[in-house]
Structures are given as structure tokens and as C-alpha cells.
Design a protein around this motif. Structure first.
Motif, PDB file in Angstrom:
ATOM      1  N   MET A 126       0.809  -1.212   0.000  1.00 55.78           N
ATOM      2  CA  MET A 126       0.000   0.000   0.000  1.00 55.78           C
ATOM      3  C   MET A 126       0.851   1.275   0.000  1.00 55.78           C
ATOM      4  SD  MET A 126      -2.166   1.569   2.935  1.00 55.78           S
ATOM      5  CE  MET A 126      -3.324   2.849   2.612  1.00 55.78           C
ATOM      6  N   ILE A 127       1.895   1.247   0.878  1.00 52.59           N
ATOM      7  CA  ILE A 127       2.873   2.344   0.857  1.00 52.59           C
ATOM      8  C   ILE A 127       4.180   1.761   0.355  1.00 52.59           C
ATOM      9  CG2 ILE A 127       4.119   4.092   2.189  1.00 52.59           C
ATOM     10  CD1 ILE A 127       2.092   3.748   4.387  1.00 52.59           C
ATOM     11  N   SER A 128       4.791   2.482  -0.550  1.00 55.51           N
ATOM     12  CA  SER A 128       6.093   2.030  -1.017  1.00 55.51           C
ATOM     13  C   SER A 128       7.019   3.240  -1.137  1.00 55.51           C
ATOM     14  CB  SER A 128       5.898   1.330  -2.363  1.00 55.51           C
ATOM     15  OG  SER A 128       7.108   1.261  -3.031  1.00 55.51           O
ATOM     16  N   ILE A 129       8.157   3.120  -0.505  1.00 55.53           N
ATOM     17  CA  ILE A 129       9.193   4.162  -0.596  1.00 55.53           C
ATOM     18  C   ILE A 129      10.398   3.485  -1.229  1.00 55.53           C
ATOM     19  CG2 ILE A 129      10.683   5.720   0.723  1.00 55.53           C
ATOM     20  CD1 ILE A 129       8.639   5.675   2.982  1.00 55.53           C
ATOM     21  N   LYS A 130      10.867   4.053  -2.335  1.00 57.01           N
ATOM     22  CA  LYS A 130      11.994   3.412  -3.021  1.00 57.01           C
ATOM     23  C   LYS A 130      13.117   4.410  -3.273  1.00 57.01           C
ATOM     24  CE  LYS A 130       9.704  -0.344  -5.389  1.00 57.01           C
ATOM     25  NZ  LYS A 130       8.668  -0.420  -6.405  1.00 57.01           N
ATOM     26  N   GLY A 131      14.291   4.070  -2.812  1.00 57.20           N
ATOM     27  CA  GLY A 131      15.478   4.888  -3.098  1.00 57.20           C
ATOM     28  C   GLY A 131      15.327   6.328  -2.683  1.00 57.20           C
ATOM     29  N   LEU A 132      14.822   6.545  -1.456  1.00 58.64           N
ATOM     30  CA  LEU A 132      14.562   7.912  -1.003  1.00 58.64           C
ATOM     31  C   LEU A 132      15.840   8.570  -0.487  1.00 58.64           C
ATOM     32  CD1 LEU A 132      12.290  10.042  -0.409  1.00 58.64           C
ATOM     33  CD2 LEU A 132      12.136   9.031   1.871  1.00 58.64           C
ATOM     34  N   TYR A 133      16.158   9.702  -1.118  1.00 59.32           N
ATOM     35  CA  TYR A 133      17.326  10.497  -0.719  1.00 59.32           C
ATOM     36  C   TYR A 133      16.871  11.890  -0.340  1.00 59.32           C
ATOM     37  CZ  TYR A 133      20.501   7.018  -2.635  1.00 59.32           C
ATOM     38  OH  TYR A 133      21.193   5.862  -2.861  1.00 59.32           O
TER      39      TYR A 133
ATOM     40  N   GLY B 154      18.762  12.469  15.112  1.00 61.76           N
ATOM     41  CA  GLY B 154      19.532  12.906  13.952  1.00 61.76           C
ATOM     42  C   GLY B 154      19.712  11.838  12.892  1.00 61.76           C
ATOM     43  N   SER B 155      19.075  10.676  13.064  1.00 58.59           N
ATOM     44  CA  SER B 155      19.278   9.594  12.087  1.00 58.59           C
ATOM     45  C   SER B 155      18.407   9.757  10.833  1.00 58.59           C
ATOM     46  CB  SER B 155      19.040   8.230  12.739  1.00 58.59           C
ATOM     47  OG  SER B 155      17.770   8.163  13.334  1.00 58.59           O
ATOM     48  N   GLY B 156      17.486  10.719  10.860  1.00 59.96           N
ATOM     49  CA  GLY B 156      16.686  10.991   9.663  1.00 59.96           C
ATOM     50  C   GLY B 156      15.242  10.511   9.741  1.00 59.96           C
ATOM     51  N   LYS B 157      14.794  10.104  10.917  1.00 56.85           N
ATOM     52  CA  LYS B 157      13.442   9.555  11.063  1.00 56.85           C
ATOM     53  C   LYS B 157      12.374  10.585  10.709  1.00 56.85           C
ATOM     54  CE  LYS B 157      14.055   8.715  15.479  1.00 56.85           C
ATOM     55  NZ  LYS B 157      15.390   9.341  15.674  1.00 56.85           N
ATOM     56  N   THR B 158      12.504  11.767  11.312  1.00 52.10           N
ATOM     57  CA  THR B 158      11.523  12.824  11.059  1.00 52.10           C
ATOM     58  C   THR B 158      11.558  13.248   9.590  1.00 52.10           C
ATOM     59  OG1 THR B 158      11.525  13.648  13.308  1.00 52.10           O
ATOM     60  CG2 THR B 158      10.954  15.234  11.609  1.00 52.10           C
TER      61      THR B 158
ATOM     62  N   LEU C 287       9.610  10.865   7.455  1.00 49.54           N
ATOM     63  CA  LEU C 287       8.158  11.067   7.560  1.00 49.54           C
ATOM     64  C   LEU C 287       7.725  12.313   6.806  1.00 49.54           C
ATOM     65  CD1 LEU C 287       6.550  10.634  11.089  1.00 49.54           C
ATOM     66  CD2 LEU C 287       6.456   9.094   9.146  1.00 49.54           C
ATOM     67  N   ARG C 288       8.514  13.377   6.960  1.00 47.42           N
ATOM     68  CA  ARG C 288       8.146  14.638   6.312  1.00 47.42           C
ATOM     69  C   ARG C 288       8.246  14.527   4.783  1.00 47.42           C
ATOM     70  NH1 ARG C 288       7.905  19.285   9.451  1.00 47.42           N
ATOM     71  NH2 ARG C 288       8.768  20.557   7.792  1.00 47.42           N
ATOM     72  N   CYS C 289       9.133  13.674   4.303  1.00 46.05           N
ATOM     73  CA  CYS C 289       9.201  13.432   2.854  1.00 46.05           C
ATOM     74  C   CYS C 289       7.936  12.703   2.390  1.00 46.05           C
ATOM     75  CB  CYS C 289      10.424  12.582   2.505  1.00 46.05           C
ATOM     76  SG  CYS C 289      11.965  13.511   2.491  1.00 46.05           S
ATOM     77  N   LEU C 290       7.454  11.791   3.214  1.00 47.52           N
ATOM     78  CA  LEU C 290       6.279  11.017   2.838  1.00 47.52           C
ATOM     79  C   LEU C 290       5.033  11.909   2.784  1.00 47.52           C
ATOM     80  CD1 LEU C 290       5.670   8.123   2.104  1.00 47.52           C
ATOM     81  CD2 LEU C 290       5.402   7.589   4.521  1.00 47.52           C
ATOM     82  N   ASN C 291       5.041  12.944   3.592  1.00 47.82           N
ATOM     83  CA  ASN C 291       3.955  13.924   3.611  1.00 47.82           C
ATOM     84  C   ASN C 291       4.260  15.107   2.675  1.00 47.82           C
ATOM     85  OD1 ASN C 291       2.547  16.327   5.712  1.00 47.82           O
ATOM     86  ND2 ASN C 291       1.392  14.567   5.016  1.00 47.82           N
ATOM     87  N   VAL C 292       5.412  15.044   2.043  1.00 49.63           N
ATOM     88  CA  VAL C 292       5.947  16.086   1.158  1.00 49.63           C
ATOM     89  C   VAL C 292       6.001  17.469   1.827  1.00 49.63           C
ATOM     90  CG1 VAL C 292       6.227  16.610  -1.293  1.00 49.63           C
ATOM     91  CG2 VAL C 292       4.635  14.816  -0.641  1.00 49.63           C
TER      92      VAL C 292
ATOM     93  N   THR D 229      15.256  14.680  -2.411  1.00 55.00           N
ATOM     94  CA  THR D 229      16.239  14.955  -3.459  1.00 55.00           C
ATOM     95  C   THR D 229      16.080  13.952  -4.593  1.00 55.00           C
ATOM     96  OG1 THR D 229      17.707  15.571  -1.639  1.00 55.00           O
ATOM     97  CG2 THR D 229      18.692  15.447  -3.821  1.00 55.00           C
ATOM     98  N   ASN D 230      15.697  12.732  -4.217  1.00 60.85           N
ATOM     99  CA  ASN D 230      15.443  11.696  -5.232  1.00 60.85           C
ATOM    100  C   ASN D 230      14.623  10.594  -4.579  1.00 60.85           C
ATOM    101  OD1 ASN D 230      15.451  10.270  -7.621  1.00 60.85           O
ATOM    102  ND2 ASN D 230      17.684  10.380  -7.878  1.00 60.85           N
TER     103      ASN D 230
END
Ligand code: ADP
Length: 244
Positions: free
Chosen positions: A1-8, A37-41, A44-49, A54-55
Motif C-alpha cells: 500500500m505504501i512504497s518508498i523506493k530509493g529515497l534520498y 539525527g538519524s533521519g526519522k523525522t 516522515l516529512r518526505c512522505l507527507n511532502v 532529493t530523489n
């Protein structure tokens, strides 16, 4: 249902997400843990745009955004409606009552009629245990109550997925339970959820899968009992030892 691929995601020279891949089935609860600082937030914020990746490719219920090229504002707006976000600091409108906060999205963004929106908002506030507080302003509510309004507000948009960004981190300890209870109820009703949290008990009890992130990558993912009882990676072991 949700797919995140190669998120930079890069902020200036700082590469915060370095090729994240996540798949979530409908109705599942994924808890994301990891050091500060590991990038969790950011993930999530990328998923909500709220952040522009970056890619990478993100997809929810068949709607895709491919950030290997420019993405239109219209596509972003429509994609954003698929997710409801709950923030660490609630982000309520201070000059609106609990009810008005919950009605705002449906009326302004979705053009729903005021009466229908009001009815739905009242039902949602009752669902999160705040039926009596609908006319209170955020400042008149405890942190736990404000966060429950935040959850009701996100649900009012009828999202496919709920995203929680450290929803209990700003709360006094005695108020954490009431928020986690609402989240557990939602999970049990079959809501698809991605939750960034330091609440390991919630992860143990409510997660279908736990993802451990460190320095912009996913180090390990597994069922909670495996991650917590038999972590495979050194970095996971070290992190769990530090917090437990
Ligand atoms: P976590 O949620 O795991 O604590 P974050 O995603 O908040 O991690 O942050 C990851 C890194 O990205 C941190 O080094 C943080 O300082 C940096 N960062 C986050 N947002 C921004 C931003 N808007 N501009 C610059 N750097 C940022």
C-alpha cells in the motif's frame, strides 16, 4: 500500500537520507526507532511532502510521486491528502477551539459543508475522548488533550495513512498513556500507521514491524519481538542497550 523506493534527502551538503526503502501493507503499523539525527523525522516529512526529497519514488494506494524529475504542485497537493500527520508539538491553531481545529481541514481544503464537517468533528473528538472539550482553546487543554485534538484533526481529512512524528515526546510522562491509548485503538481499527517514537513499549505492543534507522539508512527491520530480543546488527544492539 505504501512504497518508498530509493529515497534520498540532502540539506545543503548534509545527506540525511541515503536510499531508504520501505514497504507497508494496508492496516499495518510500522514503528521507526533510532538515534536522534538519524533521519526519522525527515523520512516522515518526505512522505507527507513537507520536505521535497532529493530523489526517490514514493507511492501510496497507487498514487506515485517520482522525485527523479520535477513534480507538480498539483500532484503534491493531491498526494498529501493521502496522509494525516501528527506532530510532536501538536501544531494546533491557537485562536481556534478544538472543534474549529478539527473542522478547518475538511472545510478549507476539502470544501466540505460546515454542518457535515461539524458533525464529523464532534464524532472524532468523542472518539479521542474529548467530547466535552470541543469549545476549549488549545491553551485551556493539557498537552495530552491537545495531542488528541491533533489526532482528531488529522483523521478528519480521512487519510489512507496516519504518520506520527514523536507524538508523545513533548508530553509530561503522566499524559503519554492517554495519547498512546488513542493510537492503539486506531491501530486495532485497522488504520495504516507509521510512527516515529521513543516509546519502546508502544513499539512492542502495537507494531507489526519495527525499523531501526541510523545515519540515514535502515540498519535493521523485523517484528518487534525479534528486534528487541534478538537484534542482529551491532548498531541496533548498541542503541537498544543505551535506551533500555
Ligand atoms: P531524527 O528525526 O532521527 O532525529 P531528523 O530527520 O530530524 O532526525 O534530522 C536528521 C538530520 O537532518 C539532522 O542532522 C538535522 O539537523 C538535519 N535537518 C533536519 N531538518 C533540516 C533542515 N530543514 N535543514 C537542515 N538540516 C536539517
Amino acid at each position: 500500500m505504501i512504497s518508498i523506493k530509493g529515497l534520498y534527502k540532502q540539506f545543503g551538503d548534509l545527506e540525511v537520507l541515503k536510499g531508504i526503502n520501505i514497504e507497508v501493507e494496508k492496516g499495518k503499523v510500522v514503528v521507526v526507532i533510532g538515534p536522534s539525527g538519524s533521519g526519522k523525522t525527515t523520512m516522515l516529512r518526505c512522505l507527507n511532502v513537507l520536505e521535497t526529497p532529493t530523489n526517490g519514488l514514493i507511492s501510496i494506494e497507487g498514487q506515485n510521486l517520482d522525485f527523479s524529475h520535477a513534480v507538480s504542485k498539483k500532484n503534491i497537493a493531491s498526494f498529501r491528502r493521502l496522509t494525516g500527520m501528527v506532530f510532536q508539538n501538536y501544531n494546533l491553531f491557537p485562536h481556534k477551539t478544538a472543534l474549529e481545529n478539527v473542522m478547518e481541514g475538511p472545510v478549507i481544503v476539502k470544501n466540505e459543508g460546515k454542518e457535515a464537517a461539524r458533525k464529523k468533528a464532534v464524532a472524532l473528538l468523542e472518539k479521542v475522548g474529548l467530547g466535552e472539550k470541543q469549545d476549549y482553546y488549545p491553551a485551556q487543554l493539557s498537552g495530552g488533550q491537545q495531542q488528541r485534538v491533533g489526532i482528531a484533526r488529522a483523521l478528519a481529512m480521512e487519510p489512507e495513512v496516519m504518520l506520527f512524528d514523536e507524538p508523545t515526546s513533548a508530553l509530561d510522562p503522566e499524559l503519554v498513556g492517554e495519547v498512546l491509548k488513542v493510537m492503539k485503538d486506531l491501530a486495532q481499527e485497522g488504520m495504516t500507521m507509521i510512527v516515529v517514537t521513543h516509546e519502546m513499549r508502544f513499539a512492542r505492543e502495537a507494531a507489526d514491524e519495527v525499523i531501526f534507522m541510523d545515519q540515514g539508512v535502515i540498519v535493521e527491520r523485523n517484528k518487534p519481538e525479534e528486534i528487541f530480543n534478538h537484534p542482529k546488527e551491532e548498531r541496533t544492539k548498541k542503541f537498544l542497550n543505551m535506551i533500555q
